[in-house]
Design an enzyme around this catalytic site. Sequence first.
Site, PDB file in Angstrom:
ATOM      1  N   PHE A  68       8.140   5.302  -0.084  1.00 47.32           N
ATOM      2  CA  PHE A  68       6.803   4.819   0.271  1.00 47.32           C
ATOM      3  C   PHE A  68       6.628   4.652   1.773  1.00 47.32           C
ATOM      4  O   PHE A  68       5.497   4.615   2.272  1.00 47.32           O
ATOM      5  CB  PHE A  68       6.513   3.501  -0.447  1.00 47.32           C
ATOM      6  CG  PHE A  68       7.097   2.279   0.194  1.00 47.32           C
ATOM      7  CD1 PHE A  68       6.340   1.486   1.048  1.00 47.32           C
ATOM      8  CD2 PHE A  68       8.405   1.889  -0.067  1.00 47.32           C
ATOM      9  CE1 PHE A  68       6.877   0.350   1.639  1.00 47.32           C
ATOM     10  CE2 PHE A  68       8.948   0.759   0.512  1.00 47.32           C
ATOM     11  CZ  PHE A  68       8.185  -0.006   1.366  1.00 47.32           C
ATOM     12  N   LYS A  69       7.719   4.557   2.521  1.00 45.35           N
ATOM     13  CA  LYS A  69       7.597   4.379   3.969  1.00 45.35           C
ATOM     14  C   LYS A  69       6.851   5.540   4.634  1.00 45.35           C
ATOM     15  O   LYS A  69       6.277   5.381   5.710  1.00 45.35           O
ATOM     16  CB  LYS A  69       8.985   4.222   4.598  1.00 45.35           C
ATOM     17  CG  LYS A  69       9.849   3.114   3.989  1.00 45.35           C
ATOM     18  CD  LYS A  69       9.298   1.744   4.292  1.00 45.35           C
ATOM     19  CE  LYS A  69      10.115   0.634   3.647  1.00 45.35           C
ATOM     20  NZ  LYS A  69      11.407   0.399   4.247  1.00 45.35           N
TER      21      LYS A  69
END
Length: 469
Positions: A112-113
């Site tokens: 998700f980063k």
Amino acid sequence: MKYISTRGDRAERHFCDILLEGLAPDGGLYLPTQYPQVDAATLARWRGLSYADLAVEILSLYIDDIPADDLKALVKRTYTEAVFGTPQITPLKPLEEGLALVALSNGPTLAFKDMAMQLLGQLFEYELGRRGETLNILGATSGDTGSAAEYAMRGKAGIQVFMLSPHGRMSPFQQAQMFSLQDANIHNLALTGVFDDCQDIVKAVSNDLDFKRRYRIGTVNSINWARLLAQVVYYFAAWFQATTRDDQRVSFTVPSGNFGNVCAGHVARMMGLPIERLVVATNENDVLDEFFRTGVYRPRGAAHTLETSSPSMDISKASNFERFVFDLLDRDAARVRQLFGEELTTQGFFALNEVERARMAERFGFSSGRSSHADRVATIQRCHQRYGQVIDTHTADGLKVALEQRQPGVPMLVLETALPAKFAATIQEALGLVPPRPAALADLESRPKRVQVMPVSVEQVKQFVIAHV
């Protein structure tokens, strides 16, 4: 829109100034002077927008020192199907009625980063080019931030990345993602400690104002407001997908280590997004769960930070946490300084009073839970058997807690944090299968690696930076 520090420095700064700065000069974190408010009419207008168009609308509320056309071009370049593999960018994965995963891991590093880091790379390059300046990014990672930052910044003009990670404490896939990069502007430093040691060094360097200014030090950790701001967008995007009415409430469960991901949800809720509850899910390093249950924030030292099968959450000092506490305390900077700058330093913990504790659930909608290795293995098995979905270990921590804390009639959305390929050993333990990975990453672990192992030392990190800028 202007920004102030959580610790009382009232000098109001523009977005592009704090974009390149990281920590405030007084050691605090930046927040906007107020949160823009979004009403039902605005939500109705935004419903049906593409992810990129929604991002433009939300970011424009916070960024007024980049021309509108330039900001739109940067965002449109970032959130594309070519980069994220799907036109929705963050599609929901329904599990059953009222329960779904928010797919946040379709970017280049499978975590998700990427959702924020890809935009941050565009913003950094744009602003540095506009100023004719360079930036040396110093970051810390427990697994996913490092690779997301390096993939977003590799080859970017005027940018060098120095990424600190805990030696031997990431999965083989995570290590290989970072250490296999051969770009001249990427530098990996593996420290013989835990993530919190790496994070402490980033903060120590950032607080050395002379060094920070002389060597143009910036940050990509979630202490950087721009990164957290980009994450606010996917809460809105998920809410639109899960609802049909503009007053409908949903809850989110967020696997949490450094508190940046769930803090973005807090910002969305403060803006007026109809969020019923924000559920913080921790692993065995349950400092945040203890806080939301008891009002006591008690970070642990390296010797008591456990090495787990959800390693990106092996964190005992949540660096973004101060932002939420600032809001919780009605933005009383003196009280924040007392808690974070005095009590935490002298006694190793702080405790909220009863009035402050009561606000966490009543006014801000927070609750929490924890998960263990046995829990996450069982949850991976349950998710596969019941829903036909293979999830990674961190998402499993979130799903386990979400199943415990669902409320009738309120959809629960669990934020997916990574794809299972990044944590293959635990998936094999749980399911007896090797999770699939993109063909381009088939030989990842066998690629040549560039990494410098060093002790936990602020001075040695500084000397390495000096030698390479």
